[in-house]
Design a protein around this motif. Structure first.
Motif, PDB file in Angstrom:
ATOM      1  N   LEU A 100      -7.846  -2.794   3.694  1.00  0.00           N
ATOM      2  CA  LEU A 100      -7.938  -1.523   4.425  1.00  0.00           C
ATOM      3  C   LEU A 100      -8.228  -1.765   5.905  1.00  0.00           C
ATOM      4  O   LEU A 100      -7.730  -1.032   6.767  1.00  0.00           O
ATOM      5  N   LYS A 101      -9.002  -2.792   6.208  1.00  0.00           N
ATOM      6  CA  LYS A 101      -9.274  -3.135   7.612  1.00  0.00           C
ATOM      7  C   LYS A 101      -7.980  -3.591   8.295  1.00  0.00           C
ATOM      8  O   LYS A 101      -7.683  -3.185   9.426  1.00  0.00           O
ATOM      9  N   ASP A 102      -7.205  -4.429   7.610  1.00  0.00           N
ATOM     10  CA  ASP A 102      -5.929  -4.875   8.170  1.00  0.00           C
ATOM     11  C   ASP A 102      -4.959  -3.695   8.307  1.00  0.00           C
ATOM     12  O   ASP A 102      -4.235  -3.608   9.300  1.00  0.00           O
ATOM     13  N   LEU A 103      -4.983  -2.800   7.347  1.00  0.00           N
ATOM     14  CA  LEU A 103      -4.144  -1.600   7.424  1.00  0.00           C
ATOM     15  C   LEU A 103      -4.467  -0.804   8.685  1.00  0.00           C
ATOM     16  O   LEU A 103      -3.573  -0.377   9.420  1.00  0.00           O
ATOM     17  N   ASP A 104      -5.757  -0.639   8.967  1.00  0.00           N
ATOM     18  CA  ASP A 104      -6.168   0.112  10.164  1.00  0.00           C
ATOM     19  C   ASP A 104      -5.805  -0.633  11.444  1.00  0.00           C
ATOM     20  O   ASP A 104      -5.492  -0.021  12.462  1.00  0.00           O
ATOM     21  N   THR A 105      -5.817  -1.956  11.406  1.00  0.00           N
ATOM     22  CA  THR A 105      -5.401  -2.743  12.570  1.00  0.00           C
ATOM     23  C   THR A 105      -3.914  -2.555  12.838  1.00  0.00           C
ATOM     24  O   THR A 105      -3.492  -2.377  13.983  1.00  0.00           O
ATOM     25  N   ARG A 106      -3.123  -2.554  11.778  1.00  0.00           N
ATOM     26  CA  ARG A 106      -1.673  -2.398  11.901  1.00  0.00           C
ATOM     27  C   ARG A 106      -1.270  -0.954  12.218  1.00  0.00           C
ATOM     28  O   ARG A 106      -0.266  -0.725  12.897  1.00  0.00           O
ATOM     29  N   TYR A 107      -2.041  -0.002  11.695  1.00  0.00           N
ATOM     30  CA  TYR A 107      -1.747   1.430  11.859  1.00  0.00           C
ATOM     31  C   TYR A 107      -3.027   2.141  12.304  1.00  0.00           C
ATOM     32  O   TYR A 107      -3.714   2.765  11.492  1.00  0.00           O
ATOM     33  N   PRO A 108      -3.371   2.020  13.580  1.00  0.00           N
ATOM     34  CA  PRO A 108      -4.637   2.556  14.095  1.00  0.00           C
ATOM     35  C   PRO A 108      -4.855   4.031  13.757  1.00  0.00           C
ATOM     36  O   PRO A 108      -3.941   4.846  13.852  1.00  0.00           O
ATOM     37  N   GLY A 109      -6.086   4.304  13.339  1.00  0.00           N
ATOM     38  CA  GLY A 109      -6.487   5.668  13.031  1.00  0.00           C
ATOM     39  C   GLY A 109      -6.520   5.983  11.551  1.00  0.00           C
ATOM     40  O   GLY A 109      -7.258   6.855  11.115  1.00  0.00           O
ATOM     41  N   ILE A 110      -5.745   5.261  10.759  1.00  0.00           N
ATOM     42  CA  ILE A 110      -5.709   5.560   9.329  1.00  0.00           C
ATOM     43  C   ILE A 110      -7.041   5.204   8.660  1.00  0.00           C
ATOM     44  O   ILE A 110      -7.463   5.858   7.714  1.00  0.00           O
ATOM     45  N   GLY A 111      -7.725   4.189   9.186  1.00  0.00           N
ATOM     46  CA  GLY A 111      -9.004   3.772   8.611  1.00  0.00           C
ATOM     47  C   GLY A 111     -10.041   4.876   8.626  1.00  0.00           C
ATOM     48  O   GLY A 111     -10.810   5.030   7.674  1.00  0.00           O
TER      49      GLY A 111
ATOM     50  N   ASN B   8       5.974   7.421   9.158  1.00  0.00           N
ATOM     51  CA  ASN B   8       6.587   8.033   7.967  1.00  0.00           C
ATOM     52  C   ASN B   8       6.996   7.034   6.891  1.00  0.00           C
ATOM     53  O   ASN B   8       7.805   7.369   6.029  1.00  0.00           O
ATOM     54  N   GLN B   9       6.432   5.855   6.905  1.00  0.00           N
ATOM     55  CA  GLN B   9       6.708   4.890   5.850  1.00  0.00           C
ATOM     56  C   GLN B   9       5.863   5.224   4.624  1.00  0.00           C
ATOM     57  O   GLN B   9       4.662   5.438   4.725  1.00  0.00           O
TER      58      GLN B   9
ATOM     59  N   ILE C 213       0.852  -1.188   0.000  1.00  0.00           N
ATOM     60  CA  ILE C 213       0.000   0.000   0.000  1.00  0.00           C
ATOM     61  C   ILE C 213       0.885   1.234   0.000  1.00  0.00           C
ATOM     62  O   ILE C 213       1.734   1.403   0.871  1.00  0.00           O
ATOM     63  N   ARG C 214       0.682   2.086  -0.980  1.00  0.00           N
ATOM     64  CA  ARG C 214       1.404   3.349  -1.087  1.00  0.00           C
ATOM     65  C   ARG C 214       0.652   4.382  -0.258  1.00  0.00           C
ATOM     66  O   ARG C 214      -0.521   4.650  -0.486  1.00  0.00           O
ATOM     67  N   ILE C 215       1.339   4.953   0.739  1.00  0.00           N
ATOM     68  CA  ILE C 215       0.731   5.888   1.682  1.00  0.00           C
ATOM     69  C   ILE C 215       1.073   7.317   1.275  1.00  0.00           C
ATOM     70  O   ILE C 215       2.249   7.651   1.109  1.00  0.00           O
ATOM     71  N   PRO C 216       0.065   8.188   1.128  1.00  0.00           N
ATOM     72  CA  PRO C 216       0.367   9.583   0.774  1.00  0.00           C
ATOM     73  C   PRO C 216       1.044  10.307   1.941  1.00  0.00           C
ATOM     74  O   PRO C 216       0.874   9.935   3.105  1.00  0.00           O
ATOM     75  N   THR C 217       1.789  11.324   1.620  1.00  0.00           N
ATOM     76  CA  THR C 217       2.530  12.092   2.624  1.00  0.00           C
ATOM     77  C   THR C 217       1.636  12.546   3.764  1.00  0.00           C
ATOM     78  O   THR C 217       2.030  12.475   4.932  1.00  0.00           O
ATOM     79  N   THR C 218       0.427  12.976   3.467  1.00  0.00           N
ATOM     80  CA  THR C 218      -0.478  13.499   4.492  1.00  0.00           C
ATOM     81  C   THR C 218      -0.943  12.443   5.486  1.00  0.00           C
ATOM     82  O   THR C 218      -1.468  12.788   6.541  1.00  0.00           O
ATOM     83  N   MET C 219      -0.763  11.161   5.179  1.00  0.00           N
ATOM     84  CA  MET C 219      -1.200  10.088   6.073  1.00  0.00           C
ATOM     85  C   MET C 219      -0.037   9.309   6.677  1.00  0.00           C
ATOM     86  O   MET C 219      -0.254   8.356   7.420  1.00  0.00           O
TER      87      MET C 219
END
Length: 90
Positions: free
Chosen positions: A31-42, A16-17, A4-10
């Motif tokens: 996206l659910k797993d992304l939010d589990t790994r990085y809480p709040g991004i969801g 900062n990855q 997953i490519r993360i935009p600078t704003t997120m």
């Protein structure tokens, strides 16, 4: 796992990855797993109904998921998701 490519704003959510990995059989699951790994991004990606926020674009291998199966679009381990917040201004 999909990349997953993360935009600078997120990137504050991902230490900062610029790219991270998450797993799932569909865009929704990734996206659910992304939010589990990085809480709040969801919450930045999905609204209270669980739909992609209208000012966020999600691309799967250069294809807008809105032109595919939306959140139910299948994802393979070799796939790449790109998150792009819409720009506004005047």
């Amino acid at each position: 796992m999909a990349t997953i490519r993360i935009p600078t704003t997120m990137r504050g959510f991902t230490s900062n990855q610029a790219e991270v990995k998450a797993s799932g059989a569909t865009v929704r699951e990734v996206l659910k797993d992304l939010d589990t790994r990085y809480p709040g991004i969801g919450a930045r990606l999905l609204d209270e109904r669980g739909a992609v926020r209208r000012y966020v674009n999600v691309f799967l291998n250069d294809e807008d998921i809105r032109a595919l199966g939306e959140l139910d679009t299948p994802v393979r381990d070799a796939d790449r998701l790109t998150l792009i917040p819409a720009m506004a201004g005047g």
